[in-house]
Design a protein around this motif. Structure first.
Motif, PDB file in Angstrom:
ATOM      1  N   GLN A  67       0.833  -1.204   0.000  1.00 29.12           N
ATOM      2  CA  GLN A  67       0.000   0.000   0.000  1.00 29.12           C
ATOM      3  C   GLN A  67       0.869   1.256   0.000  1.00 29.12           C
ATOM      4  N   LEU A  68       1.891   1.292   0.848  1.00 27.20           N
ATOM      5  CA  LEU A  68       2.746   2.478   0.944  1.00 27.20           C
ATOM      6  C   LEU A  68       3.599   2.657  -0.308  1.00 27.20           C
ATOM      7  N   VAL A  69       4.075   1.561  -0.888  1.00 26.97           N
ATOM      8  CA  VAL A  69       4.861   1.653  -2.118  1.00 26.97           C
ATOM      9  C   VAL A  69       3.999   2.181  -3.259  1.00 26.97           C
ATOM     10  N   GLU A  70       2.746   1.725  -3.332  1.00 30.63           N
ATOM     11  CA  GLU A  70       1.840   2.212  -4.370  1.00 30.63           C
ATOM     12  C   GLU A  70       1.579   3.711  -4.217  1.00 30.63           C
ATOM     13  N   LEU A  71       1.525   4.194  -2.973  1.00 28.33           N
ATOM     14  CA  LEU A  71       1.339   5.635  -2.749  1.00 28.33           C
ATOM     15  C   LEU A  71       2.521   6.438  -3.288  1.00 28.33           C
ATOM     16  N   HIS A  72       3.670   5.792  -3.460  1.00 27.23           N
ATOM     17  CA  HIS A  72       4.856   6.434  -4.049  1.00 27.23           C
ATOM     18  C   HIS A  72       4.986   6.103  -5.533  1.00 27.23           C
ATOM     19  N   ASN A  73       3.912   5.568  -6.142  1.00 24.09           N
ATOM     20  CA  ASN A  73       3.897   5.202  -7.567  1.00 24.09           C
ATOM     21  C   ASN A  73       4.934   4.141  -7.901  1.00 24.09           C
ATOM     22  N   GLY A  74       5.284   3.330  -6.896  1.00 22.74           N
ATOM     23  CA  GLY A  74       6.291   2.305  -7.093  1.00 22.74           C
ATOM     24  C   GLY A  74       5.693   0.917  -7.170  1.00 22.74           C
ATOM     25  N   SER A  75       6.562  -0.093  -7.121  1.00 21.82           N
ATOM     26  CA  SER A  75       6.130  -1.487  -7.148  1.00 21.82           C
ATOM     27  C   SER A  75       7.017  -2.288  -6.214  1.00 21.82           C
ATOM     28  N   VAL A  76       6.463  -3.399  -5.711  1.00 25.83           N
ATOM     29  CA  VAL A  76       7.222  -4.296  -4.842  1.00 25.83           C
ATOM     30  C   VAL A  76       6.974  -5.717  -5.306  1.00 25.83           C
TER      31      VAL A  76
END
Length: 361
Positions: free
Chosen positions: A330-339
């Motif tokens: 969830q937090l990575v998506e808020l940074h427009n990233g991926s995990v």
């Protein structure tokens, strides 16, 4: 007259801005031009390749040579899906190939377009996982709200009952009810996840990682060796420092718990940072991203669990809540990233990609 591959040709200017790797060959299949995306894919500069036979890049050139010759002879495009080519550098590339003939001033040229097949598979997989996780998150949030509403009533009733009970022994039962109601409320709050949007500011990813390393070192002591493998050239970017600390702390704690539960005598957690150019996250191409890897040499994650570890309430440990990695995504998506996670016996690799462009870009 400007030809197809002249430095000032419109074709070359267009190719320079293409994300697809493109190589232009003459009729003898000698390299005339490559764009920057092809340089990155082939790990060769245009200067190194100009004037050399294209098939010389490959460990088995005969198949490539035959493919190119058929395009020259028949004058028709050829498309190859998911072809595995062994490079002279020993790297194995799985590519979608399109080879097209083009006539320019009575001379034939071949335009070779290359798209890594694993890239499209990864994008589709990431899209599917994010969509499934988001659906699961909505269901869990709806359930959490339904649980949270009566919890307040139960706690309030227990408090009122405690004030009416005559003995401390009887009030002990109401204290248990209140304590368990509070515990469930905290769990429900965690299920609901973070509602706070990132407070973006310029930050250095290595400062984030150093904070995580310090916290893990305090928890693990000498039981685990922590290794730094940083790329100091990664520039500052806009992010929420507290949220990113939470991301990597959750991942590192997962690694620490896995190592603690294993018989690994030389436990190691490695923090590695690199830059990646021309990387796609959820259908959006980014010029440059930071790749952060957290690697441990623990027992690994079972294959049937691997695809589900980012879902809420899914945990590989009996004592786990399954909320830590859901929060990470969830937090990575808020940074427009991926995990993503890859795991086998003896190594688990969590990879976070974070765009380095500014918000306006």
């Amino acid at each position: 007259m400007i030809t197809l591959v002249d430095k000032d040709s419109a074709f070359r200017r267009i190719m320079a801005h293409q994300y697809t790797a493109v190589v232009v060959l003459d009729g003898s299949c000698v390299v005339e031009h490559i764009n920057s995306a092809a340089e990155l894919l082939l790990v060769r500069s245009e200067k190194q390749l100009l004037g050399h036979a294209f098939d010389s890049l490959f460990a088995q050139p005969d198949e490539i040579r035959s493919l190119l010759a058929s395009v020259v002879q028949e004058g028709a495009s050829v498309s190859v899906r998911s072809a595995s080519w062994q490079m002279q550098s020993r790297e194995l590339l799985t590519l979608d190939f399109i080879v097209s003939p083009v006539m320019d001033r009575n001379q034939i040229h071949l335009i070779v377009e290359m798209v890594p097949a694993d890239r499209s598979v990864r994008i589709s997989r990431d899209e599917g996982r994010v969509d499934h996780t988001e659906t699961s998150r909505h269901l869990v949030r709806g359930l959490a709200h339904e649980i949270k509403n009566p919890l307040g009533g139960i706690r309030g009733a227990a408090q009122l009952l405690a004030s009416e009970l005559p003995s401390d022994e009887l009030q002990e039962y109401t204290r248990v009810i209140i304590k368990e109601a509070d515990r469930l409320r905290n769990l429900v709050d965690r299920l609901l996840g973070s509602h706070q949007m990132p407070a973006f500011s310029q930050l250095n990813i290595h400062q984030v990682l150093e904070r995580v390393l310090a916290l893990i070192k305090a928890e693990a002591g000498d039981r685990v060796t922590l290794i730094r493998d940083y790329d100091p050239s990664i520039p500052e970017f806009l992010g929420d420092e507290a949220q990113l600390i939470q991301v990597f702390l959750n991942i590192a704690r997962n690694a620490l718990q896995a190592l603690s539960e294993s018989d690994q005598s030389a436990a190691v957690i490695r923090f590695r940072s690199r830059t990646v150019r021309q990387y796609t996250i959820r259908q959006k191409r980014h010029r440059i991203v930071a790749r952060i890897d957290v690697i441990d040499n623990g027992p690994g994650i079972e294959r049937d669990m691997l695809e589900k570890i980012f879902y809420p309430m899914i945990s590989g440990r009996a004592s786990g809540t399954g909320l830590g990695l859901s929060l990470v995504q969830q937090l990575v998506e808020l940074h427009n990233g991926s995990v993503a996670c890859e795991s086998e016996a003896g190594q688990t690799l969590f990879t976070v990609h974070l765009p380095l462009e500014t918000i306006d870009e």
